[in-house]
Design an enzyme around this catalytic site. Sequence first.
Site, mmCIF file in Angstrom:
data_model
loop_
_atom_site.group_PDB
_atom_site.id
_atom_site.type_symbol
_atom_site.label_atom_id
_atom_site.label_comp_id
_atom_site.label_asym_id
_atom_site.label_seq_id
_atom_site.Cartn_x
_atom_site.Cartn_y
_atom_site.Cartn_z
ATOM 1 N N ASN A 1 0.281 12.363 4.304
ATOM 2 C CA ASN A 1 -0.185 11.669 5.493
ATOM 3 C C ASN A 1 0.432 12.339 6.713
ATOM 4 O OD1 ASN A 1 -0.710 8.071 5.658
ATOM 5 N ND2 ASN A 1 -2.094 9.696 5.134
ATOM 6 N N ARG B 1 -12.716 35.810 44.101
ATOM 7 C CA ARG B 1 -12.199 34.883 45.105
ATOM 8 C C ARG B 1 -11.682 33.585 44.497
ATOM 9 N NH1 ARG B 1 -16.255 31.997 48.853
ATOM 10 N NH2 ARG B 1 -17.661 33.612 48.055
ATOM 11 N N TYR C 1 -17.356 35.200 43.527
ATOM 12 C CA TYR C 1 -16.516 34.115 43.015
ATOM 13 C C TYR C 1 -15.530 34.596 41.960
ATOM 14 C CZ TYR C 1 -19.669 30.635 45.149
ATOM 15 O OH TYR C 1 -20.393 29.871 46.016
ATOM 16 N N HIS D 1 -5.380 15.622 -4.500
ATOM 17 C CA HIS D 1 -5.699 15.946 -3.104
ATOM 18 C C HIS D 1 -5.560 17.438 -2.801
ATOM 19 C CE1 HIS D 1 -5.734 11.675 -2.745
ATOM 20 N NE2 HIS D 1 -5.793 11.662 -1.420
ATOM 21 N N PHE E 1 -1.957 8.462 11.558
ATOM 22 C CA PHE E 1 -2.434 9.708 10.949
ATOM 23 C C PHE E 1 -3.695 10.236 11.619
ATOM 24 C CE2 PHE E 1 -3.884 5.992 8.467
ATOM 25 C CZ PHE E 1 -5.222 6.020 8.822
ATOM 26 N N TYR F 1 0.830 -1.207 0.000
ATOM 27 C CA TYR F 1 0.000 0.000 0.000
ATOM 28 C C TYR F 1 0.863 1.255 0.000
ATOM 29 C CZ TYR F 1 -3.193 3.686 1.346
ATOM 30 O OH TYR F 1 -3.906 4.856 1.361
ATOM 31 N N GLU G 1 -12.630 5.460 5.408
ATOM 32 C CA GLU G 1 -12.194 6.309 6.525
ATOM 33 C C GLU G 1 -13.450 6.689 7.308
ATOM 34 O OE1 GLU G 1 -10.308 9.186 4.080
ATOM 35 O OE2 GLU G 1 -8.802 7.742 3.422
#
Length: 518
Positions: free
Chosen positions: A194, A282, A279, A82, A333, A52, A418
């Site tokens: 990646n 404090r 508050y 991409h 990844f 791969y 994915e």
Amino acid sequence: MILLAPGALTLEQLQAIHAGAAPLLLAAASRQAIRASAAVVQRAARGAEPVYGVNTGFGKLASTRIDAEQLGTLQLNLIRSHSVGVGEPLSPAVVRLVLALKAASLARGHSGVRESVVDTLLDVHNAGLVPYVPSQGSVGASGDLAPLAHMTLALTGEGEMLVDGRRMPAAPALAAAGIAPLLLAAKEGLALINGTQVSTALALHALLDFEPALEAALVIGAMTVDAARGSDAPFDPRIHAVRGQPGQIDVAQYYRALLAGSEIRRSHLEGDDRVQDPYSLRCQPQVVGACLDSLRHAALVLLREANAVTDNPLVFAGTGADDAGEIVSGGNFHAEPVALACDAMALAIAEVGAIAERRIAMLIDAGVSRLPPFLTSDPGLNSGFMIAHVTAAALASENKSLAHPASVDSLPTSANQEDHVSMATFAARRLQPMIANTSYILGIELLAAAQGIEFLRPLASSAALESAHALLRQRCPAMPTDRYLAPDIEHATELVRDGSLARLLRTLPDLPVLWKPV
């Protein structure tokens, strides 16, 4: 010169890279590991077995075998396909971090790239070139694919660079810097896109940007205590020691140092009938201290991630003739650690602003602060800080929406290959508007607290807080009557963000390091 020792980057080095302080030099000892992992990939590319990312398609197309003579085209096509990001470009500071983090990750020797890939990343960084990288388009898993693809496309000469705020073709920019366009070999395009480097860089960008604002929040919060004639008893170290939360202990120590020697406080030690403060005064050590602990943990997670190998598949070089090495698919990844750290940072940033907004509300409420209504001596004719507080409230409310955790969302992608993603890139990117909102809230509080101090004259605050007051007055005079206040808010917020108040805080002796990963 910053020596880039893969796996050993420090937060201080990352801060220097973020600031653009120095060129990067790769530690020579890492080159052997790079060569060894590249050799494993080159053998796999020549072999008959499908591997791969080396000789197959990607994602759902991983079962498609690619011929050996097309492996370079496969990698370049990956980058081209991409490069689909949209939106505003990443800032130069973020891109500098991305280049450095990607180079450091690849140089760990588990990515199978040649030395020339790492060297090109460093050459582009050192030449001051900024690849044009759109900020939107990553879901924070399978790596920050789209933004890293834009960065890589610029390295090949096909993409674009950001020059003086404008987009221009990458090829002439590379040529002018004497950098040869990167020619991709087997697995190299995949290794470059990646990984979590964009998410991590954006998160580090926010962490480093928020540091001066957090330190300013301590100074401003202490000034509000004095303006409201609050007690310093809640900062007694014994209170915080018995709880044992380190951030709380450290923040209380800062407040004690900031308030030490205040005439205002001394004048009200006797005769003040209030038993306890609100508050928002404090509980500052408890609230801001918890935020500090969360930010420190985020710093540790991000430092780990900056030093990590987060691409896929990973290469483990062999030890000799009988061990040729192995290429193993995994999921480093996936940016869930970054996403969760960013969500925690978002809560901390929002809370620092939320308690500051409450302190502003307290200061303008005469029934609580015992100061003139809305911090003006002639209320009615003048509105004072009435609507400045409304702005602070609007910003605090906006931060509440932005603080919604990004990591709990996941949209499956790549035809359900994915099927769970982190959304870390957005988780990190949304921190910048939150920091801006909180900084504005703190700027408004600084103006209000300084105005409150004016009503207590001739009494003086502590030396440290009087220095902060004087710093503000250099840019913003007191406001006895109404005037155009928006420019003053900008000036005061600049003191929050530019480190002026943070530098003042750091002059105090014998205080713990505030910003440290633990």
